[in-house]
Design a protein around this motif. Structure first.
Motif: not given
Length: 304
Positions: A111-115, A126-129, A195-197, A219-220
């Motif tokens: 968080l706050p990414r992918w609430r 999304a291809g997050d590492a 960075g909120v998504t 692929d993702r």
């Protein structure tokens, strides 16, 4: 601590088990009511209810927590804290305020990414590492509360949502036990505005594979939607789900099969399909699938 546990699906079960193993007192377990399932459409208890009953815990599954009666029943448990993980109901303010130390939520993202509802799927798509779990102090907003504890982990190059789901479930179980043990020492950190998504619920309409897109996106999609709802394509009018893939070298017309290993050309690059499933059949690794299907080079897979 005296804990009210609130969760419903498989993801929540290791958390309940870890809390019990750590010696915490489980005052009650809240989960969603049994739902019709299987061919007979008989009511089936959720994974959390089934495990809680095995462990001998009281199980409650109110349809709503908005009524004064439901809120009074919750408050009467006298909990030190409520642990919430994929429960499925919004908690009214009266419920959030009832435990002496509030309500702690285990959320499967950084968080706050992918609430929101589908953080594991969306991180892969999304291809997050990397991703992880956050223990947050719950408030009225959707996954907006301050973060007490954060654990990170890389996302594997061929990892599916199913595989990452299981890893994060175990990580969340360890994190909440750690957080409860250090609760007096942890400092809540407000989530930044940047960075909120939002991880919107997966729509089945997203599952059709568009082979004209770059291989990295295909692929993702495949890995992010495995096992449910399953990214799909059609071959000779038959729908087939692709449940595993990896990036590969190769080029050709989008959707063209480049080899018996099910290397498929995309808009740029190619993917190898590693696991597939026909409608009504069990999922199979490609080698086994190909023994019956025998899809050969030059055939076209469509997403229409």
């Amino acid at each position: 601590m005296r804990i009210v546990f609130m969760g419903t699906p498989d993801f929540s079960v290791p958390v309940l088990e870890a809390l019990a193993a750590a010696g915490h007192e489980i005052a009650a377990v809240y989960c969603q009511p049994p739902r019709p399932a299987g061919r007979g459409k008989k009511d089936r208890p959720s994974p959390v209810q089934a495990r809680a009953e095995q462990l001998g815990f009281e199980v409650r599954h109110p349809v709503s927590l908005k009524t004064p009666e439901a809120q009074a029943d919750f408050a009467a448990l006298g909990a030190d804290v409520a642990v919430v993980v994929a429960y499925g109901l919004i908690l009214p303010q009266a419920v959030l305020d009832a435990p002496a130390r509030g309500c702690l939520n285990i959320h499967a993202s950084l968080l706050p990414r992918w609430r929101g509802a589908a953080p594991i799927h969306r991180a892969i798509m999304a291809g997050d590492a990397e991703t992880g779990v956050c223990i947050i102090q719950m408030e009225a907003g959707l996954d907006t509360g301050p973060v007490l504890l954060r654990k990170t982990t890389p996302i594997g190059a061929e990892e599916t949502t199913a595989q990452l789901h299981d890893r994060l479930s175990q990580m969340g179980a360890g994190a909440i036990v750690e957080a409860l043990g250090r609760l007096d020492q942890l400092t809540p950190a407000a989530q930044p505005d940047e960075g909120v998504t939002y991880a919107a619920k997966i729509d089945k309409a997203e599952a059709r594979i568009d082979w004209s897109k770059p291989a990295v996106e295909v692929d993702r999609l495949i890995r992010g939607l495995s096992p449910f709802p399953g990214a799909w394509f059609e071959l000779d009018g038959v729908r087939i789900k692709a449940l595993g893939s990896r990036l590969a070298d190769g080029s050709g017309t989008a959707g063209e099969v480049l080899g018996s290993d099910l290397r498929v050309a995309c808009g740029a690059g190619a993917v190898v399909l590693t696991r597939l499933q026909r409608a009504g059949k069990a999922a199979q690794d490609t080698q086994v699938f190909q023994q019956g299907a025998q899809i050969g080079a030059g055939q076209r897979l469509t997403g229409e």
